[in-house]
Design an enzyme around this catalytic site. Structure first.
Site: not given
Ligand code: DGI
Length: 153
Positions: A53, A61, A89, A95, A109, A119, A122, A133
């Site tokens: 990540y 976060f 997706r 998310t 999700r 959530n 992935h 990845e």
């Molecule tokens: O690709 P996604 O998993 O849908 O979303 P992303 O790439 O924006 O974020 C990756 C991960 O980071 C997501 O699955 C969970 C975490 N995350 C994203 N936005 C937030 C978060 N964790 C917290 N606590 N708060 C957030 O706003």
């Protein structure tokens, strides 16, 4: 004509495995026409979770995300089908699982996620991230379709 299959990385996160959602998620995957090309269970350590990540390393976060991602094993899968990246997706939904339960009630999700961090699944967000990845977890898988076995991980 020939259909060029695409690969994407799917992951069932620690809460998905702990909650026994694996079979239900795999049923959705197979019923949606994906092939599970590769799969394995991995326990991420802090370094590997942070590296996976890395694009979020400056977010508030981030440390909480790393802690969550290392809280138990994850199941990583290489899924293959036409349009795999976008279709996976769509299946997982937004998310934030709380939003998913309202706007995409049939998404994965919505089924097993809790909030915007926990959530439960992935999915790579582009073919470029899918490539990164997949090689992150499966060094032997080439997204170009040629497969050589090394068994390094
Ligand atoms: O690709 P996604 O998993 O849908 O979303 P992303 O790439 O924006 O974020 C990756 C991960 O980071 C997501 O699955 C969970 C975490 N995350 C994203 N936005 C937030 C978060 N964790 C917290 N606590 N708060 C957030 O706003």
């Amino acid at each position: 004509g020939s259909i060029r299959n695409e690969k994407t990385l799917a992951m069932i996160k620690p809460d998905g495995l702990f909650g026994n959602y694996t079979d239900r998620i795999k049923n959705v995957i197979l019923e949606s026409g994906f092939i599970i090309f590769k799969e394995k269970v991995v326990q991420l350590d802090e370094g590997s979770a942070a590296s996976f990540y890395a694009e979020h390393s400056t977010r508030s976060f981030f440390s909480s995300l790393v802690k969550y991602m290392t809280s138990g094993p994850v199941l990583v899968m290489v899924l293959e089908k036409e349009n795999a990246v976008a279709d996976w997706r769509t299946l997982i939904g937004p998310t934030d699982a709380r939003k998913a339960k309202i706007s995409h009630p049939h998404s994965i999700r919505a089924l097993c996620g809790l909030d915007s961090e926990k959530n439960c699944v992935h999915g790579s967000d582009s073919t470029q991230s899918a490539e990164r990845e997949i090689s992150f977890f499966f060094k032997e898988v080439s997204t170009g379709g040629v497969v050589t076995e090394h068994d390094e991980l």
